[in-house]
Design a protein around this motif. Structure first.
Motif, PDB file in Angstrom:
ATOM      1  N   ALA A   1       2.051  -1.246  -8.967  1.00 17.99           N
ATOM      2  CA  ALA A   1       1.430   0.053  -8.715  1.00 17.99           C
ATOM      3  C   ALA A   1       0.080   0.104  -9.430  1.00 17.99           C
ATOM      4  O   ALA A   1      -0.138  -0.611 -10.415  1.00 17.99           O
ATOM      5  CB  ALA A   1       2.348   1.166  -9.197  1.00 17.99           C
ATOM      6  N   ASN A   2      -0.803   0.963  -8.923  1.00 20.00           N
ATOM      7  CA  ASN A   2      -2.158   0.999  -9.480  1.00 20.00           C
ATOM      8  C   ASN A   2      -2.545   2.365 -10.038  1.00 20.00           C
ATOM      9  O   ASN A   2      -3.722   2.673 -10.185  1.00 20.00           O
ATOM     10  CB  ASN A   2      -3.169   0.578  -8.411  1.00 20.00           C
ATOM     11  CG  ASN A   2      -3.089   1.434  -7.155  1.00 20.00           C
ATOM     12  OD1 ASN A   2      -2.347   2.417  -7.115  1.00 20.00           O
ATOM     13  ND2 ASN A   2      -3.856   1.064  -6.141  1.00 20.00           N
TER      14      ASN A   2
ATOM     15  N   GLU B   1       2.692  -8.048  -7.270  1.00 18.58           N
ATOM     16  CA  GLU B   1       1.980  -6.824  -6.921  1.00 18.58           C
ATOM     17  C   GLU B   1       2.575  -5.660  -7.701  1.00 18.58           C
ATOM     18  O   GLU B   1       3.792  -5.573  -7.870  1.00 18.58           O
ATOM     19  CB  GLU B   1       2.088  -6.549  -5.420  1.00 18.58           C
ATOM     20  CG  GLU B   1       1.442  -7.611  -4.544  1.00 18.58           C
ATOM     21  CD  GLU B   1      -0.074  -7.612  -4.606  1.00 18.58           C
ATOM     22  OE1 GLU B   1      -0.650  -6.609  -5.118  1.00 18.58           O
ATOM     23  OE2 GLU B   1      -0.685  -8.591  -4.155  1.00 18.58           O
TER      24      GLU B   1
ATOM     25  N   ILE C   1       5.943  -3.921  -7.922  1.00 15.28           N
ATOM     26  CA  ILE C   1       6.403  -3.655  -6.567  1.00 15.28           C
ATOM     27  C   ILE C   1       7.182  -4.838  -6.015  1.00 15.28           C
ATOM     28  O   ILE C   1       8.309  -4.705  -5.546  1.00 15.28           O
ATOM     29  CB  ILE C   1       5.226  -3.307  -5.639  1.00 15.28           C
ATOM     30  CG1 ILE C   1       4.577  -1.992  -6.089  1.00 15.28           C
ATOM     31  CG2 ILE C   1       5.676  -3.227  -4.169  1.00 15.28           C
ATOM     32  CD1 ILE C   1       3.269  -1.675  -5.394  1.00 15.28           C
TER      33      ILE C   1
ATOM     34  N   ASP D   1       0.837  -1.212   0.000  1.00 15.70           N
ATOM     35  CA  ASP D   1       0.000   0.000   0.000  1.00 15.70           C
ATOM     36  C   ASP D   1       0.866   1.255   0.000  1.00 15.70           C
ATOM     37  O   ASP D   1       0.565   2.228  -0.707  1.00 15.70           O
ATOM     38  CB  ASP D   1      -0.912   0.010   1.224  1.00 15.70           C
ATOM     39  CG  ASP D   1      -2.056  -0.990   1.115  1.00 15.70           C
ATOM     40  OD1 ASP D   1      -2.286  -1.504   0.005  1.00 15.70           O
ATOM     41  OD2 ASP D   1      -2.712  -1.253   2.143  1.00 15.70           O
TER      42      ASP D   1
ATOM     43  N   GLU E   1       3.745   5.491  -9.488  1.00 19.74           N
ATOM     44  CA  GLU E   1       2.591   5.625 -10.380  1.00 19.74           C
ATOM     45  C   GLU E   1       2.377   4.349 -11.182  1.00 19.74           C
ATOM     46  O   GLU E   1       1.249   3.968 -11.479  1.00 19.74           O
ATOM     47  CB  GLU E   1       2.799   6.821 -11.314  1.00 19.74           C
ATOM     48  CG  GLU E   1       1.619   7.123 -12.226  1.00 19.74           C
ATOM     49  CD  GLU E   1       0.401   7.630 -11.492  1.00 19.74           C
ATOM     50  OE1 GLU E   1      -0.631   7.853 -12.158  1.00 19.74           O
ATOM     51  OE2 GLU E   1       0.454   7.802 -10.250  1.00 19.74           O
ATOM     52  N   ASP E   2       3.460   3.684 -11.551  1.00 19.59           N
ATOM     53  CA  ASP E   2       3.343   2.422 -12.290  1.00 19.59           C
ATOM     54  C   ASP E   2       4.561   1.561 -11.981  1.00 19.59           C
ATOM     55  O   ASP E   2       5.503   1.995 -11.325  1.00 19.59           O
ATOM     56  CB  ASP E   2       3.201   2.662 -13.799  1.00 19.59           C
ATOM     57  CG  ASP E   2       4.302   3.559 -14.353  1.00 19.59           C
ATOM     58  OD1 ASP E   2       5.474   3.374 -13.969  1.00 19.59           O
ATOM     59  OD2 ASP E   2       3.996   4.454 -15.161  1.00 19.59           O
TER      60      ASP E   2
ATOM     61  N   LYS F   1      -2.196   5.295  -8.710  1.00 27.22           N
ATOM     62  CA  LYS F   1      -2.782   6.207  -7.718  1.00 27.22           C
ATOM     63  C   LYS F   1      -1.720   6.785  -6.783  1.00 27.22           C
ATOM     64  O   LYS F   1      -1.955   6.976  -5.593  1.00 27.22           O
ATOM     65  CB  LYS F   1      -3.858   5.484  -6.917  1.00 27.22           C
ATOM     66  CG  LYS F   1      -5.054   5.041  -7.756  1.00 27.22           C
ATOM     67  CD  LYS F   1      -6.122   4.362  -6.912  1.00 27.22           C
ATOM     68  CE  LYS F   1      -7.312   3.954  -7.771  1.00 27.22           C
ATOM     69  NZ  LYS F   1      -8.369   3.283  -6.977  1.00 27.22           N
ATOM     70  N   ALA F   2      -0.547   7.063  -7.337  1.00 27.45           N
ATOM     71  CA  ALA F   2       0.504   7.668  -6.526  1.00 27.45           C
ATOM     72  C   ALA F   2       0.040   9.014  -5.985  1.00 27.45           C
ATOM     73  O   ALA F   2      -0.707   9.746  -6.643  1.00 27.45           O
ATOM     74  CB  ALA F   2       1.768   7.848  -7.357  1.00 27.45           C
TER      75      ALA F   2
ATOM     76  N   ARG G   1       2.595   1.964  -3.340  1.00 24.25           N
ATOM     77  CA  ARG G   1       1.676   2.543  -4.330  1.00 24.25           C
ATOM     78  C   ARG G   1       1.489   4.046  -4.142  1.00 24.25           C
ATOM     79  O   ARG G   1       1.085   4.736  -5.078  1.00 24.25           O
ATOM     80  CB  ARG G   1       0.333   1.824  -4.259  1.00 24.25           C
ATOM     81  CG  ARG G   1       0.372   0.430  -4.876  1.00 24.25           C
ATOM     82  CD  ARG G   1      -0.893  -0.346  -4.653  1.00 24.25           C
ATOM     83  NE  ARG G   1      -0.847  -1.606  -5.390  1.00 24.25           N
ATOM     84  CZ  ARG G   1      -1.554  -2.690  -5.075  1.00 24.25           C
ATOM     85  NH1 ARG G   1      -2.350  -2.672  -4.010  1.00 24.25           N
ATOM     86  NH2 ARG G   1      -1.448  -3.778  -5.798  1.00 24.25           N
TER      87      ARG G   1
END
Length: 434
Positions: A295-296, A293, A280, A269, A276-277, A298-299, A272
């Protein structure tokens, strides 16, 4: 707090203060407990089967695991205590100090500790696989051990005068823990010195994130210190970044020094929030990659970032540091990290006991296996013995001009900020709205 039936944990360590790195199972002792009191052999077999199905090494560290089952099922057990002793012996065959059995009280303590209401001295300890010495991974800030001066990499040679030679990790934890207000004396070997620390146990409320708005060479910066990846770490990190973004900082220093790790989901979490992308972490079991896992998108910020690490940065700290380094999101400054790349699954048993099983190892985005090797910073900055002593004795100096590693990080951050300005990236430090 909701407790899952099983949970993934990072860093295969035990906490003399608490097991904040794990999520265990709720303690519902009813028919299952009565069953195992009557048939303790079934409990032994249940633990054997958990290892058989889930252990990270298909060779069981070169142990004939089927022969182990036959040996222990041929025994007679008069009660649960006999079964507990047998289970611990059986798991010892794996020579993996991180795959361990917890009796109902130990398991209950672990669950209480995950709630964040902790008691003890405030150190995370591990057992060296080769020497079997009890080693301090890290003292937790603002705890009795931290205040006393216990440090990462200290070797605990005795507890209240009892030698730790040949001592099981669980036994060491049990001896160090105790009622609030009581004392425990830890005999520490540090380099060539032996030091006795008499520490008063206490109840510890942990807030893992601290942050400050500081002046830097290229304008104001945000300094964030993360002391462990507990259940509330991500929420506190989000609040810290939001507060500093509102003050329009030009960049960040994220301090992971002496952070012993914690919950896997917490490290993901938090990663992230900075990425940004990109990938992980990957977790790998004996069948291969089981999870990746990423990034999504949503940085919370893309402003320049420098991360401070040292030998006490372990487990989840190494996941975060490795992800930021491999994705070229941050510059790492300090010394090589601890080197813990193992994942445990903590599972409840029907009699209220539990078992932590090493089920996987993790890899950084570039595929680095950091177990035992650790992560090497981009810029190595060693502290002298006197500098370590000074910071240990005056924790308020951490993250100030009296902290040589922080000063180096500040200089590197200034370089990163100037480079971002030259490429017109700094004006979009806050991620564009979607």
């Amino acid at each position: 707090m909701a407790i899952a039936k099983r949970g993934l944990v990072l860093g295969a360590t035990a906490l003399a203060v608490a097991a904040v790195t794990v999520t265990g199972a709720g303690i519902q002792l009813s028919q299952g407990q009565a069953f195992f009191e009557e048939s303790p052999k079934e409990l032994v077999d249940e633990v054997w089967q958990l290892i058989e199905r889930h252990y990270v090494d298909a060779t069981f560290n070169q142990v004939d695991w089927e022969a182990v089952r036959q040996e222990y099922l041929q025994r007679s057990y008069s009660d649960r205590e006999d079964a507990y002793t047998a289970i611990r012996e059986m798991l010892d065959r794996l020579e993996d100090p991180y795959t361990r059995f917890m009796d109902p009280q130990e398991f209950r303590n672990m669950q209480i500790d995950t709630s964040g209401e902790l008691t003890g001295v405030g150190i995370q300890i591990s057992q060296d696989e080769e020497t079997e010495e009890i080693v301090v991974v890290s003292p937790i800030e603002d705890t009795p051990a931290f205040e006393a001066g216990v440090r990462s990499q200290d070797v605990i040679t005795a507890i209240d005068g009892h030698s730790t030679a040949g001592m099981d990790l669980n036994e060491a934890v049990s001896l160090i823990r105790g009622p609030v207000g009581s004392e425990v004396t830890l005999t520490i070997r540090r380099e060539n010195r032996s030091i006795d620390y008499t520490i008063v146990r206490d109840r510890i409320e942990i807030h893992p994130v601290r942050y400050a708005y500081k002046e830097g060479p290229e304008g104001p910066i945000g300094y964030i210190r993360l002391t462990q990846f507990s259940a509330n770490a991500a929420e506190e990190m989000e609040e810290a970044i939001a507060a500093l973004e509102e003050r329009d900082v030009t960049g960040y220093i994220l301090d992971l020094r002496s952070n012993p790790g914690g919950l896997l989901f917490s490290s993901i979490d938090i990663a992230r929030m900075w990425l940004e992308d990109g990938t992980i972490v990957s977790t790998v079991n004996r069948q291969g990659i089981i999870d990746e896992e990423a990034a999504n998108g949503k940085a919370l910020t893309t402003r320049p970032l420098v991360v401070l690490v040292d030998g006490g940065s372990a487990s989840a700290s190494e996941i975060l540091a490795g992800a930021l380094q491999d994705n070229e999101r941050a510059v790492l400054v300090g010394t090589r990290t601890f080197g813990k790349g193992l994942v445990q699954s903590v599972r409840s048993l029907d009699d209220g006991s539990g078992v932590a099983v090493t089920v996987a190892k993790y890899l950084t985005p570039d595929g680095r296996d950091i177990n035992k090797a650790g992560i090497t910073p981009d810029v190595m900055v060693e502290l002298s013995e006197s500098e370590r002593e000074a910071l240990s004795e005056n924790r308020e100096a951490i993250g100030t001009e009296a902290d040589p590693q922080y000063i180096q990080a500040l200089d590197i951050l200034a370089q990163e900020i100037r480079a971002a300005r030259e490429t017109h990236e700094l004006d979009v430090g806050a991620v564009p709205s979607r």
